[in-house]
Write a protein that holds these residues in place. Structure first.
Motif, PDB file in Angstrom:
ATOM      1  N   LYS A   5      61.584  15.985  39.568  1.00  0.00           N
ATOM      2  CA  LYS A   5      62.789  16.781  39.864  1.00  0.00           C
ATOM      3  C   LYS A   5      62.565  17.561  41.154  1.00  0.00           C
ATOM      4  O   LYS A   5      61.446  18.015  41.423  1.00  0.00           O
ATOM      5  CB  LYS A   5      63.055  17.779  38.730  1.00  0.00           C
ATOM      6  N   SER A  69      68.167  14.328  48.148  1.00  0.00           N
ATOM      7  CA  SER A  69      67.316  14.116  46.973  1.00  0.00           C
ATOM      8  C   SER A  69      67.119  15.350  46.090  1.00  0.00           C
ATOM      9  O   SER A  69      66.493  15.245  45.047  1.00  0.00           O
ATOM     10  CB  SER A  69      65.964  13.541  47.397  1.00  0.00           C
ATOM     11  N   ASP A  71      67.924  17.954  43.244  1.00  0.00           N
ATOM     12  CA  ASP A  71      68.769  18.029  42.053  1.00  0.00           C
ATOM     13  C   ASP A  71      69.550  19.334  42.059  1.00  0.00           C
ATOM     14  O   ASP A  71      70.696  19.371  41.663  1.00  0.00           O
ATOM     15  CB  ASP A  71      67.896  17.945  40.788  1.00  0.00           C
ATOM     16  N   LYS A  89      71.490  15.640  46.190  1.00  0.00           N
ATOM     17  CA  LYS A  89      72.107  14.388  45.763  1.00  0.00           C
ATOM     18  C   LYS A  89      73.615  14.615  45.715  1.00  0.00           C
ATOM     19  O   LYS A  89      74.047  15.738  45.404  1.00  0.00           O
ATOM     20  CB  LYS A  89      71.628  14.025  44.346  1.00  0.00           C
ATOM     21  N   GLY A  92      74.411  16.403  42.892  1.00  0.00           N
ATOM     22  CA  GLY A  92      73.527  17.566  42.697  1.00  0.00           C
ATOM     23  C   GLY A  92      74.295  18.860  42.501  1.00  0.00           C
ATOM     24  O   GLY A  92      75.515  18.934  42.674  1.00  0.00           O
TER      25      GLY A  92
END
Lengths: 193, 592
Positions: A5, A69, A71, A89, A92
Motif C-alpha cells: 500500500k 500509485s 492509495d 491512483k 485513490g
C-alpha cells in the motif's frame, strides 16, 4: 501475501508531515509490515513544499513510488493536494485539510492562490475534506493538526485496531502525548468511510 | 530487534558494530546525519566536525595509519575537496580499515551539480561498496572494514539521497569495543616521495587484480534466478527500482561490490539471459565497463543519465509502461519555493545589498544562496564552497584592468568562510585586491540543520571549545578595514556598504546575528539579549505601497482586496526589518 500500500503525505515545511509519517511507519512496523519511508531534506528549513512517502506490505522494494500509485494522499495544506494529485491512483483517496498557507510567490503578489482549490480537488478525485486545524484547536492546540490528520488516514486505511497509542507515545514529546492521543481519536472520528 | 532507520542512521550503527573508533566529516546534504548519529556513541567513537573535507579526510588517514578503524563522510562535491589526499592514500593503503562515504545527490535535491562519484573508485583504483537499503548500509560497514584491511585499500562507500534518507527495517546487532592495530613506522608505505610512490603504483595495480577476483567470488554480488528472458544488472537504489518494475519476471545480478566489477560473473549471467539490461542512475559506469569487456547489454540508450531515476522512469524506458493518472490543470498551482525564514538575519543584509549599483555579487553555499531569489535578487553567482571570495577577486581584477566601473562583493557564511574562504581571503590580501567580503556570521552552520563549527564554541558532541573569532582572524590575514555590524539594522548596513565602496583596498564586513532557528547558547543570550517579539501593522496608517513586501518576509501578506499588509503573528519574531522599511511608520513593535 499483502499487497504493498502506498501513502503520500504532503504539506508545507513546519506542518509536521515528517513526525506524522514517523508515527505511521513505526506503528506499521510493529504490526509486522515491511515498511519504507522516504523524504527529501532539501534546502528549505521552512516554507517549502514537503512530501513524505510511506509504503508498506509483506515486502517493499522501492522506497519511492511512482505517479498514479498512491492509495491515499493526505494533504496538510489544500494547495499541496493539487500539486501532488497525479501521485494517486485514479480511484485513490484524498484527505484534504481545509487549511491555507500562502507561498512566498503569493505573498509577494506574483501569483494567485486560487479560491477554487477545494472544488478543483473534489471534482478531480474522491476527496474527504475536513478542517483539522479547527478540530485540533477544539481539543487545545492547533499544532496537533497533523495527528488529527493521522487519525483520518488510519480510518481510511481500516487499520484502527493497531496500537496507535503506543506509537504516538514513543514518537512525540512526553508533554504532548495526551494532547496528540486526543487529536488522533478526534481525527479517527471526524470522517467515515 | 528491528528498527526503522535511515541509511545514514544505519551507517552510524554499522560503525559501532564494526569497531570504528575515529570519524570525521564536514556537514553536507545528504550525508550530514552520519556524523550526527555517530556523536551519540562518544564512548566508542571519536567523531569530529572538520572545517572542510580535506582536513577531515587527512585526519581519518592519520587515525588509520595509527591503527584505528575509521570513517570519512561527505556529500559528493565534498569528496572533490578531499580528492587530493584520496588519490595518494589510495597508493599508501591503510593500517586500520578506512571507508569514505560518498553521499551522491541524483536529482540535485540540495546540490550544485549531479556528479556520479562511482567514477572516483575507478579513478583512484580503490574498492567500492554500494548498499541498496538501510540493512545493507549497516552490514556493509563491517564488510568494508574487513575488505579494507585484507586488501590494504580505502573503500569508497557509495550512497545516494534515497539510500541516505529513506527509512527501512534494520536488525540491530552487537556493538563491539574498538581495538587498534599496532602502529609500525613504514616509510616505504606512508612516505609518498617519488621513490616510494613509484613502487606503490605497482602494488595498486596488483591490488586491483586481487580485488576483481574477490568481486567474482563474494556474496556481495549475487544472482537471483527467475525468468531468463530478461536479466538485470543493478546496484544501490536502482536495484530496488528494477525489482519494483520487473518483480519475478526477470533474473537479477545484484551488485553490492561495484568496483572492480565481477566481470566473470557478469559474463556468465549474460550468457544465460536473452536480453540484458543495466539499470543504473546517472552515468553508464557499469555499462561502459561491461561493453568494453565485449558483453552486449542495454543501458543508457533507454534509461536517461539526467536526474534521479524512479520506478516510473525505469518502467517506461524498459517496458513502455505508464500508469493512468488523474488529469487536471497543474498550472493553477502557485510555486512554493524555499524562502529565508521570518526573522532571518540575512534578509536585511540582502535587502540593502540589492540597492547597490554597479556591483557584481558573488555568492556561496548556504541558506544565504536564497538571497538571489525574488524579491531580494542580490546575487550574481554560486559555484562552490569558498568561491565567493576568490571568484570575486578574479572578476575585480578584470574590471580594474579594463577600467570598468564595477565592484565585486563576496557574500559568504561563517561556516563556509572557515571551510575554504580563509585561503581565498589570503589571496585577496596578497594580490592587492579591492574586493568587499561580507561574512554572514549567524553563529552556526545553518542550511544543513545547525551543526557546530570552529566559530560556534562547541564541538560535535556539544563540548565547549575555543571560539575562533572572525574579526581578529581576518585582521591577522592582513585585512586592514574590518567592520562588524548588526544585520537587523538597515542603517548600519547601508553605512558599512558606503564605507567599503569608498576604499581602494580590500575590506571585510562581518554581519553578526544568530540564525533565527538557532537554540541560543549562554554566550548568544549574553551577547544578543532577548530580542524576540512581534510586530503589527497599524491598518489605518498602511498605504498599501508594498515596500515591506519587497523584503520577502514570509510573515507579511498583502491583501489585494483591502490593499493593506498583515503580519502573521505565528511567524513574526520581531526582527523589525519591515518596520525600518515602511515609509509611513505603519509598523510597530507590540508593546511599544
Amino acid at each position: 501475501m499483502r499487497e504493498t500500500k502506498n501513502i503520500i503525505l504532503c504539506g508545507v515545511g513546519g506542518q509536521g508531515t515528517i513526525l506524522t509519517s514517523k508515527v505511521l511507519s513505526n506503528c506499521l512496523m510493529k504490526a509486522g509490515y515491511d515498511v519504507k519511508m522516504s523524504e527529501v531534506h532539501g534546502m528549505a528549513q521552512r516554507g517549502g513544499s514537503v512530501t513524505t512517502q510511506v509504503r508498506f506490505g509483506d515486502y517493499v522494494h522501492s522506497p519511492i513510488m511512482g505517479k498514479g500509485s498512491a492509495d491515499i494522499l493526505v494533504a496538510f495544506e489544500k494547495m499541496e493536494a493539487l500539486r501532488y494529485l497525479d501521485m494517486i491512483k485514479p480511484e485513490g483517496k484524498v484527505i484534504l485539510n481545509d487549511y491555507e498557507i500562502a507561498s512566498s510567490t503569493v505573498l509577494a503578489g506574483e501569483e494567485e492562490y486560487s479560491s477554487l482549490i477545494l472544488e478543483e480537488v473534489t471534482n478531480a478525485a474522491n476527496a474527504s475534506v475536513l478542517n483539522a486545524c479547527k478540530i485540533a484547536g477544539n481539543i487545545g492546540n492547533v499544532k496537533a493538526m497533523n495527528i488529527v490528520l493521522l487519525g483520518c488516514l488510519v480510518k481510511f486505511m481500516n487499520l484502527g485496531e493497531l496500537d496507535w497509542d503506543t506509537a504516538i507515545r514513543e514518537n512525540v514529546k512526553p508533554s504532548l502525548v495526551d494532547l496528540n492521543i486526543k487529536a488522533f481519536y478526534a481525527g479517527l472520528g471526524a470522517v467515515s468511510n | 530487534m528491528k528498527k526503522l532507520l535511515t541509511g545514514n542512521e544505519a551507517v552510524a550503527l554499522g560503525a559501532l558494530e564494526a569497531g570504528i573508533s575515529y570519524a570525521s566529516a564536514y556537514p553536507g546534504t545528504p550525508s550530514t546525519e552520519i556524523l550526527e548519529n555517530l556523536a551519540e556513541y562518544k564512548d566508542e567513537v571519536i567523531a569530529e566536525w572538520a572545517p572542510n573535507e580535506k582536513v577531515a579526510f587527512e585526519c581519518v588517514i592519520g587515525a588509520s595509519v595509527a591503527g584505528a578503524r575509521t570513517l570519512f563522510a561527505a556529500k559528493m562535491v565534498g569528496v572533490n575537496v578531499a580528492a587530493d589526499p584520496l588519490f595518494s592514500f589510495a597508493y599508501s593503503g591503510v593500517n586500520g580499515g578506512m571507508m569514505l562515504v560518498s553521499a551522491d545527490d541524483p536529482g540535485l535535491h540540495s546540490s550544485q551539480n549531479e556528479q556520479d562519484n562511482r567514477n572516483y573508485a575507478k579513478f583512484a583504483k580503490i574498492a567500492m561498496l554500494e548498499p541498496a537499503n538501510s540493512q545493507e548500509c549497516k552490514d556493509m560497514v563491517k564488510t568494508a572494514m574487513e575488505i579494507s584491511e585484507k586488501f590494504d585499500t580505502p573503500i569508497l562507500f557509495r550512497m545516494t539521497t534515497r539510500v541516505c534518507h529513506s527509512k527501512s527495517l534494520v536488525e540491530i546487532g552487537e556493538a563491539v569495543k574498538p581495538t587498534k592495530k599496532p602502529y609500525v613506522k613504514n616509510l616505504q608505505k606512508y612516505d609518498l616521495v617519488p621513490a616510494n610512490a613509484r613502487h606503490l603504483h605497482v602494488k595498486v595495480e596488483e591490488r586491483l587484480k586481487k580485488l576483481e577476483a574477490f568481486s567474482n567470488e563474494t556474496e556481495l554480488n549475487y544472482i537471483e534466478w527467475n525468468n531468463k528472458k530478461v536479466g538485470v544488472i543493478a546496484a544501490g537504489v536502482a536495484y530496488q527500482y528494477a525489482k519494483e518494475v520487473f518483480g519475478e519476471n526477470a533474473s537479477y545480478l545484484k551488485i553490492g561490490f561495484s568496483y572492480p566489477l565481477p566481470m566473470a560473473k557478469i559474463k556468465a549471467f549474460a550468457a544465460e539471459v536473452e536480453t540484458l539490461y543495466v539499470v543504473e542512475e546517472l552515468e553508464p559506469f557499469m555499462e561502459e565497463q561491461i561493453k568494453a569487456a565485449g558483453i552486449h547489454c542495454i543501458g543508457k540508450e533507454k534509461i536517461t543519465n539526467i536526474w534521479e531515476l524512479t520506478p516510473d522512469i525505469v518502467g517506461k524506458a524498459l517496458l513502455g509502461e505508464t500508469r493512468p493518472v488523474i488529469d487536471y490543470d497543474l498550472s493553477v498551482v502557485p510555486n512554493r519555493p524555499p524562502t529565508l525564514c521570518a526573522g532571518c538575519p540575512h534578509r536585511g543584509f540582502f535587502y540593502e545589498l540589492a540597492k547597490l549599483k554597479n556591483v557584481m555579487i558573488t555568492g556561496d553555499i548556504g541558506c544565504y544562496s536564497l538571497g538571489g531569489s525574488d524579491p531580494l535578487n542580490a546575487k550574481d553567482s554560486t559555484i562552490d564552497m569558498g568561491a565567493s571570495i576568490s571568484m570575486g577577486h578574479g572578476a575585480q581584477k578584470i574590471f580594474n584592468r579594463f577600467n570598468e566601473n564595477m565592484r565585486t562583493i563576496s557574500t559568504i557564511g561563517d561556516s563556509t568562510f572557515f571551510h575554504t574562504g580563509i585561503n581565498s581571503l589570503m589571496h585577496v590580501v596578497y594580490n592587492r585586491s579591492n574586493t568587499i567580503t561580507c561574512i554572514l556570521d549567524n553563529r552556526i552552520t545553518g542550511m544543513t540543520g545547525h551543526q557546530e563549527n570552529p566559530g560556534s564554541g562547541f564541538t560535535l558532541q556539544g563540548m565547549p571549545t575555543t571560539i575562533i573569532e572572525i574579526e581578529p582572524l581576518v585582521k591577522a590575514l592582513g585585512i586592514k578595514h574590518v567592520r562588524t555590524v548588526n544585520p537587523l539594522n538597515l542603517k548600519e548596513l547601508k553605512e558599512a556598504f558606503t564605507w567599503a565602496l569608498e576604499l581602494d583596498e580590500p575590506s571585510v564586513i562581518i554581519t553578526r546575528w544568530p540564525c533565527v532557528l538557532k537554540k541560543q547558547s549562554e554566550a548568544d543570550k549574553k551577547e544578543f539579549g532577548n530580542y524576540f517579539g512581534k510586530c503589527v501593522v497599524e491598518t489605518d496608517k498602511c498605504i498599501g505601497c508594498k515596500a515591506c513586501i519587497k523584503t520577502g518576509c514570509p510573515a507579511l501578506q498583502f491583501n489585494k482586496g483591502t490593499k493593506k499588509v498583515k503580519i502573521d503573528e505565528s511567524q513574526c519574531v520581531g526582527c523589525e526589518v519591515c518596520k525600518q522599511v515602511c515609509p509611513v511608520k505603519a509598523i510597530k513593535r507590540v508593546g511599544e
